[in-house]
Design a protein around this motif. Sequence first.
Motif, PDB file in Angstrom:
ATOM      1  N   LEU A  87      32.149 -71.168  -5.023  1.00 23.59           N
ATOM      2  CA  LEU A  87      33.322 -70.929  -5.859  1.00 23.59           C
ATOM      3  C   LEU A  87      33.325 -69.466  -6.284  1.00 23.59           C
ATOM      4  O   LEU A  87      32.332 -68.963  -6.813  1.00 23.59           O
ATOM      5  CB  LEU A  87      33.321 -71.831  -7.099  1.00 23.59           C
ATOM      6  CG  LEU A  87      33.188 -73.337  -6.865  1.00 23.59           C
ATOM      7  CD1 LEU A  87      33.508 -74.098  -8.161  1.00 23.59           C
ATOM      8  CD2 LEU A  87      34.066 -73.824  -5.736  1.00 23.59           C
ATOM      9  N   ALA A  88      34.441 -68.779  -6.053  1.00 21.28           N
ATOM     10  CA  ALA A  88      34.526 -67.341  -6.323  1.00 21.28           C
ATOM     11  C   ALA A  88      35.811 -67.013  -7.074  1.00 21.28           C
ATOM     12  O   ALA A  88      36.786 -67.773  -7.035  1.00 21.28           O
ATOM     13  CB  ALA A  88      34.479 -66.561  -5.007  1.00 21.28           C
ATOM     14  N   SER A 121      39.858 -61.242 -16.549  1.00 22.71           N
ATOM     15  CA  SER A 121      40.760 -62.388 -16.535  1.00 22.71           C
ATOM     16  C   SER A 121      40.424 -63.336 -15.384  1.00 22.71           C
ATOM     17  O   SER A 121      40.438 -64.563 -15.558  1.00 22.71           O
ATOM     18  CB  SER A 121      42.205 -61.892 -16.431  1.00 22.71           C
ATOM     19  OG  SER A 121      43.116 -62.921 -16.714  1.00 22.71           O
ATOM     20  N   ALA A 122      40.109 -62.771 -14.226  1.00 16.04           N
ATOM     21  CA  ALA A 122      39.767 -63.597 -13.063  1.00 16.04           C
ATOM     22  C   ALA A 122      38.500 -64.390 -13.316  1.00 16.04           C
ATOM     23  O   ALA A 122      38.396 -65.569 -12.958  1.00 16.04           O
ATOM     24  CB  ALA A 122      39.617 -62.727 -11.814  1.00 16.04           C
ATOM     25  N   ASN A 123      37.512 -63.753 -13.951  1.00 15.42           N
ATOM     26  CA  ASN A 123      36.263 -64.458 -14.232  1.00 15.42           C
ATOM     27  C   ASN A 123      36.478 -65.632 -15.170  1.00 15.42           C
ATOM     28  O   ASN A 123      35.966 -66.733 -14.928  1.00 15.42           O
ATOM     29  CB  ASN A 123      35.239 -63.498 -14.829  1.00 15.42           C
ATOM     30  CG  ASN A 123      34.231 -63.056 -13.806  1.00 15.42           C
ATOM     31  OD1 ASN A 123      33.272 -63.765 -13.519  1.00 15.42           O
ATOM     32  ND2 ASN A 123      34.466 -61.905 -13.214  1.00 15.42           N
ATOM     33  N   ASP A 151      21.332 -65.204  -5.521  1.00 18.83           N
ATOM     34  CA  ASP A 151      21.508 -63.754  -5.402  1.00 18.83           C
ATOM     35  C   ASP A 151      23.002 -63.493  -5.188  1.00 18.83           C
ATOM     36  O   ASP A 151      23.506 -63.609  -4.069  1.00 18.83           O
ATOM     37  CB  ASP A 151      20.658 -63.249  -4.233  1.00 18.83           C
ATOM     38  CG  ASP A 151      21.011 -61.815  -3.840  1.00 18.83           C
ATOM     39  OD1 ASP A 151      21.665 -61.104  -4.635  1.00 18.83           O
ATOM     40  OD2 ASP A 151      20.619 -61.416  -2.715  1.00 18.83           O
ATOM     41  N   ALA A 152      23.694 -63.141  -6.272  1.00 11.56           N
ATOM     42  CA  ALA A 152      25.161 -63.026  -6.205  1.00 11.56           C
ATOM     43  C   ALA A 152      25.592 -61.923  -5.245  1.00 11.56           C
ATOM     44  O   ALA A 152      26.548 -62.091  -4.480  1.00 11.56           O
ATOM     45  CB  ALA A 152      25.721 -62.774  -7.609  1.00 11.56           C
ATOM     46  N   HIS A 164      36.050 -60.247  -4.259  1.00 10.34           N
ATOM     47  CA  HIS A 164      35.766 -61.637  -4.634  1.00 10.34           C
ATOM     48  C   HIS A 164      34.354 -61.744  -5.193  1.00 10.34           C
ATOM     49  O   HIS A 164      33.390 -61.372  -4.535  1.00 10.34           O
ATOM     50  CB  HIS A 164      35.923 -62.560  -3.428  1.00 10.34           C
ATOM     51  CG  HIS A 164      37.338 -62.649  -2.937  1.00 10.34           C
ATOM     52  ND1 HIS A 164      37.900 -61.677  -2.131  1.00 10.34           N
ATOM     53  CD2 HIS A 164      38.310 -63.566  -3.171  1.00 10.34           C
ATOM     54  CE1 HIS A 164      39.165 -62.011  -1.872  1.00 10.34           C
ATOM     55  NE2 HIS A 164      39.434 -63.140  -2.489  1.00 10.34           N
ATOM     56  N   THR A 165      34.250 -62.281  -6.426  1.00 10.36           N
ATOM     57  CA  THR A 165      32.979 -62.407  -7.128  1.00 10.36           C
ATOM     58  C   THR A 165      32.518 -63.861  -7.115  1.00 10.36           C
ATOM     59  O   THR A 165      33.252 -64.742  -7.574  1.00 10.36           O
ATOM     60  CB  THR A 165      33.153 -61.972  -8.607  1.00 10.36           C
ATOM     61  OG1 THR A 165      33.790 -60.689  -8.647  1.00 10.36           O
ATOM     62  CG2 THR A 165      31.820 -61.911  -9.320  1.00 10.36           C
ATOM     63  N   PRO A 166      31.316 -64.132  -6.596  1.00 14.13           N
ATOM     64  CA  PRO A 166      30.846 -65.528  -6.621  1.00 14.13           C
ATOM     65  C   PRO A 166      30.532 -65.977  -8.050  1.00 14.13           C
ATOM     66  O   PRO A 166      29.912 -65.240  -8.815  1.00 14.13           O
ATOM     67  CB  PRO A 166      29.572 -65.499  -5.763  1.00 14.13           C
ATOM     68  CG  PRO A 166      29.134 -64.080  -5.738  1.00 14.13           C
ATOM     69  CD  PRO A 166      30.353 -63.230  -5.955  1.00 14.13           C
ATOM     70  N   LEU A 167      30.989 -67.181  -8.409  1.00 10.46           N
ATOM     71  CA  LEU A 167      30.751 -67.729  -9.743  1.00 10.46           C
ATOM     72  C   LEU A 167      29.667 -68.797  -9.742  1.00 10.46           C
ATOM     73  O   LEU A 167      28.834 -68.843 -10.625  1.00 10.46           O
ATOM     74  CB  LEU A 167      32.024 -68.402 -10.276  1.00 10.46           C
ATOM     75  CG  LEU A 167      33.149 -67.575 -10.822  1.00 10.46           C
ATOM     76  CD1 LEU A 167      34.203 -68.510 -11.390  1.00 10.46           C
ATOM     77  CD2 LEU A 167      32.673 -66.624 -11.902  1.00 10.46           C
TER      78      LEU A 167
END
Lengths: 196, 196
Positions: A87-88, A121-123, A151-152, A164-167
Motif C-alpha cells: 500500500l503506497a 496530505s497524501a500520507n 526497508d521503505a 509514491h511512498t510505501p505505507l
Amino acid sequence: MPLVLDPTAQDLLFREARTANTFTDQPVTDEQMQAVYDLVKYGPTAFNQMPLRVVLVRTPEARERLVAHMSEGNAPKTATAPLVAILAADNEFHEELPELFPHFPQAKDVFFSERPVREGSANLNAALQAAYFIVGVRAAGLAAGPMTGFDAAGIQKEFLDEDHTPLMVVNIGHPGENAWFPRSPRLSYDTVVTTV
Amino acid sequence: MPLVLDPTAQDLLFREARTANTFTDQPVTDEQMQAVYDLVKYGPTAFNQMPLRVVLVRTPEARERLVAHMSEGNAPKTATAPLVAILAADNEFHEELPELFPHFPQAKDVFFSERPVREGSANLNAALQAAYFIVGVRAAGLAAGPMTGFDAAGIQKEFLDEDHTPLMVVNIGHPGENAWFPRSPRLSYDTVVTTV
C-alpha cells in the motif's frame, strides 16, 4: 443498543477479526480484491483525493524481491501468505483532482501546488484508505496482516517510484494454524477520550 | 459473492454512508461514543500502539474556541454539529506500550526510543484509528464529517499539548437538510491497483 450495525458484522470487522501471522494455502482471487476495492473506495478522503495506490505481489519473482526488503520477523509471513499487497501514497494525486472533485476543480492549484503539502496530505489520506482496505479485506471473510517493518527505500526503488511512498505491506488470506497471539489489551475509553 | 459482509452493512458503512455537511438537532450521547470506541478499539495498529486520542467538544465555550481555529468553509459546520471530536496522535504512546504489547515489553526501548520515529509511527497509526473511528460512527447510524482544514498549531495550543498532534476534526450527528453534494466519482480498480 447504541450501535445499529448488526452484531455479526461487528464481529467480522472488529471484535473477532485478528491480524493473522499464518495462512492456509487457499488462494485470494482478483475477483475478491476487486470486490474489496469496490466497497472501500467510498471511504472518505480530504477533497476526495484518493491517494492510495496498491501493488498486488503475485509472481514468485516479485515475491522474492519483496521479501528481501522485509524485516527479519516479517519476512517468513511475507514469503508464505497467499497474497501480499504493497500500500503506497501517491504524492502526485493532485493530477486526478479535477476529475475527483468536480465541484471545485481549482482545488488542485489553490491547495496542492506545493509538493511538501501534497506529501503530508497524501500520507494522512492514504493511511485512512489503508484502514478502509483492512476493513474491506475482513468484509471479504479474509484475514489481513498489516506490517510496517520493512526497508521503505528499498521497496520504493523495487516496486514504486519517487512519487509514491510505501505505507505498509499487507498479507492477505485465510488464517492458518496458530495464526495469532492471544488478543492484547486495549486502552479504556476513559484513557483515550476526554470531554471539554 | 466475493464479500461475506451483509449488503445492508456494506451500505451502512460505505456505499450509502456520506460525509455530512449539515445535521439535525438530535444529540449524540456519551453512550453512543463509548459504543463506537468499544467497537473500533480492536482495529489493528503497529505493536498495538493505539496512539489515537479523542477530545469531545461539548461545552459552548469550548466549541467557540474550536470554531475560531477552523477554516472559513469548515467553521459553520463545526459551529452547528451536535457533537465535534478532535482526533489527535499521542507522540508519547510508547509509555503505554509495555501494557499494550505484553509479549514484547522491550519494544518501547528497542523501536521507539527516538522522538522522530515515534512521531512518524504515531501519525500513521493514529490515522488508521481515525478511519476506524469514522467507520464506527457510521456503525452507530450517525454521519461523520471529517475535516482537515484548520489551524493545527492553534488547536494544539488550545486543546492539546506539545506531545499531541491534531490529525482531524470530525462533526458527528444525524444528517440534516441538503447534507451533501452528489457523490463524487471514484478512481477505478485498474487505476489504483497494479499486479506484479
